[in-house]
Design an enzyme around this catalytic site. Structure first.
Site, PDB file in Angstrom:
ATOM      1  N   CYS A 159      29.164 -10.385   0.642  1.00 18.74           N
ATOM      2  CA  CYS A 159      28.802 -10.387   2.067  1.00 18.74           C
ATOM      3  C   CYS A 159      29.777 -11.042   2.771  1.00 18.74           C
ATOM      4  CB  CYS A 159      27.680 -11.631   2.218  1.00 18.74           C
ATOM      5  SG  CYS A 159      27.860 -13.193   1.523  1.00 18.74           S
ATOM      6  N   THR A 160      29.849 -11.517   3.999  1.00 17.75           N
ATOM      7  CA  THR A 160      31.071 -11.633   4.975  1.00 17.75           C
ATOM      8  C   THR A 160      31.957 -12.852   4.440  1.00 17.75           C
ATOM      9  OG1 THR A 160      29.616 -10.887   6.894  1.00 17.75           O
ATOM     10  CG2 THR A 160      31.831 -12.265   7.164  1.00 17.75           C
TER      11      THR A 160
END
Length: 255
Positions: free
Chosen positions: A183-184
């Site tokens: 994810c980020t």
């Protein structure tokens, strides 16, 4: 213009009592008077957020959080900007630092195997590994890793339902297959691995520090990320050099 503001994204799954939670919020809110901006989410499961300001005050804030959490890993991602990326400092207390909506999940007790940025490229090349992007659909539309599965989520709360409907088909009902998620900044994929372990999938991996740490660590000639990375601040996106990207938000439709 010289990059004069330091940006630190961080998170940590670490149990915090309700009383200490409010004490921490009150202590951290005072940093706004010193010029710090950002968004911090506090919950009994830990801390999550991004701060921005002059390097000296950012470092003091970081030390305060580190001390409070007794030197636990904060999964820091660091970049710099010529302008502040937040207008003010907001510190919110919520039930989760990243919302999945499943109370039984405890990443601070059980989560998948951390994979650092260098090891991640090897996982991407492994034919026996399924790679899942745990971000929202609009984030994925700006960029991702090649051949990563996109669950097309509106929000992270939809991820458990997507798993229930798709995981056995994707894995051919093989609980021993490698599943790598990202994810980020690393928080959503870490929580996702905790859910997978509960479902019996033991070979679960997550990218430590997420895309932001990967871009920070991996030089362009070895970088496998394609496109830009969406960020939840006024920059909208960052490129492979962690500089403000080419995207902006439409104020008419929000896209």
């Amino acid at each position: 213009m010289k990059d004069t503001y330091k940006i630190v994204s961080l998170y940590c799954f670490n149990l915090i009592s309700e009383e200490k939670l409010f004490n921490l919020r009150d202590k951290l809110e005072k940093f706004e008077d010193k010029g710090l901006t950002g968004l911090i989410i506090l919950a009994q499961e830990g801390i999550n957020g991004t701060i921005c300001g002059k390097e000296k005050i950012v470092n003091v804030f970081h030390r305060e959080v580190k001390k409070f959490l007794k030197d636990h890993d904060l999964n820091e991602k660091i970049s710099f900007s010529a302008r502040k990326i937040f207008k003010k400092l907001k510190i919110k207390i919520k039930t989760e630092i990243v919302t999945m909506g499943i109370n039984e999940i405890s990443p601070e007790k059980k989560s998948g195997i951390y994979v650092n940025s260098e090891e991640w490229n090897n996982l991407l090349a492994d034919e026996n590994t399924i790679v899942i992007d745990t971000r929202n659909h609009y984030e994925v539309s700006l960029g991702s890793f090649d051949n990563a599965i996109n669950p097309n989520l509106k929000n992270f709360r939809e991820f458990p339902d997507w798993l229930d409907k798709n995981l056995k088909k994707i894995t051919n009902d093989n609980e021993k297959i490698n599943i790598a998620m990202f994810c980020t900044g690393g928080i959503r994929c870490e929580k996702a691995t905790s859910l997978l372990l509960e479902k019996g999938y033991q070979n679960t991996y997550h990218l430590k520090g997420g895309i932001l740490k990967y871009l920070e660590n991996i030089p362009s000639n070895k970088n496998k990320y394609i496109g830009e990375c969406y960020v939840f601040d006024e920059r909208v996106s960052v490129d492979k050099n962690l500089k403000k990207g080419s995207y902006s938000i439409c104020h008419a439709c929000g896209m």
